[in-house]
Write a protein that holds these residues in place. Sequence first.
Motif, PDB file in Angstrom:
ATOM      1  N   ASP A   1       6.749  20.999   2.983  1.00  0.00           N
ATOM      2  CA  ASP A   1       6.821  20.718   4.416  1.00  0.00           C
ATOM      3  C   ASP A   1       7.443  19.348   4.602  1.00  0.00           C
ATOM      4  OD1 ASP A   1       5.580  23.092   5.225  1.00  0.00           O
ATOM      5  OD2 ASP A   1       3.598  22.242   4.851  1.00  0.00           O
ATOM      6  N   MET A   2       8.710  19.364   4.952  1.00  0.00           N
ATOM      7  CA  MET A   2       9.419  18.108   5.177  1.00  0.00           C
ATOM      8  C   MET A   2       9.160  17.632   6.597  1.00  0.00           C
ATOM      9  SD  MET A   2      11.004  17.168   2.450  1.00  0.00           S
ATOM     10  CE  MET A   2      12.090  15.939   3.116  1.00  0.00           C
ATOM     11  N   PRO A   3       8.960  16.329   6.771  1.00  0.00           N
ATOM     12  CA  PRO A   3       8.796  15.827   8.140  1.00  0.00           C
ATOM     13  C   PRO A   3      10.118  15.935   8.884  1.00  0.00           C
ATOM     14  CG  PRO A   3       8.916  14.011   6.573  1.00  0.00           C
ATOM     15  CD  PRO A   3       8.890  15.285   5.773  1.00  0.00           C
ATOM     16  N   ASP A   4      10.031  15.990  10.192  1.00  0.00           N
ATOM     17  CA  ASP A   4      11.247  16.001  10.999  1.00  0.00           C
ATOM     18  C   ASP A   4      11.993  14.697  10.796  1.00  0.00           C
ATOM     19  OD1 ASP A   4      10.580  18.480  12.019  1.00  0.00           O
ATOM     20  OD2 ASP A   4       9.560  17.645  13.772  1.00  0.00           O
ATOM     21  N   ASP A   5      13.320  14.762  10.911  1.00  0.00           N
ATOM     22  CA  ASP A   5      14.104  13.541  10.832  1.00  0.00           C
ATOM     23  C   ASP A   5      13.715  12.654  12.010  1.00  0.00           C
ATOM     24  OD1 ASP A   5      15.430  14.439   8.605  1.00  0.00           O
ATOM     25  OD2 ASP A   5      17.122  15.254   9.725  1.00  0.00           O
ATOM     26  N   PRO A   6      13.620  11.355  11.772  1.00  0.00           N
ATOM     27  CA  PRO A   6      13.251  10.477  12.886  1.00  0.00           C
ATOM     28  C   PRO A   6      14.365  10.446  13.935  1.00  0.00           C
ATOM     29  CG  PRO A   6      13.883   9.182  10.979  1.00  0.00           C
ATOM     30  CD  PRO A   6      13.862  10.629  10.546  1.00  0.00           C
TER      31      PRO A   6
END
Length: 101
Positions: free
Chosen positions: A77-82
């Motif tokens: 689960d990759m975080p959303d790009d800032p």
Amino acid sequence: MPDDPAAVHVACAVNATLPTPPVVTDNCGRTLSVSAGVPSADPTCAGDKTWTFTYTDCANQTYTYVVTYTIDPPVVDMPDDPAAVHVALLLTLPCLLRLCY
């Protein structure tokens, strides 16, 4: 001899623990001796890990019972790009002329 069970899906190889083998009897009701479970190597990332049990009857005939764990591929689960960050620069004339420190 019971059929080998269906593969059990687990997320990580560490969850493919030693199962308890079933008690197996012959046609006269005698319990067959069973070896300790022998594990296969853990897959590098995903794949099958097995535990093999060997049963021996009174005539020294052997039978295998294999429990298979399927280790599923990892889920990341990759975080959303800032959000983009906008920076306002305030430059003075001396700094533009390389006179500021």
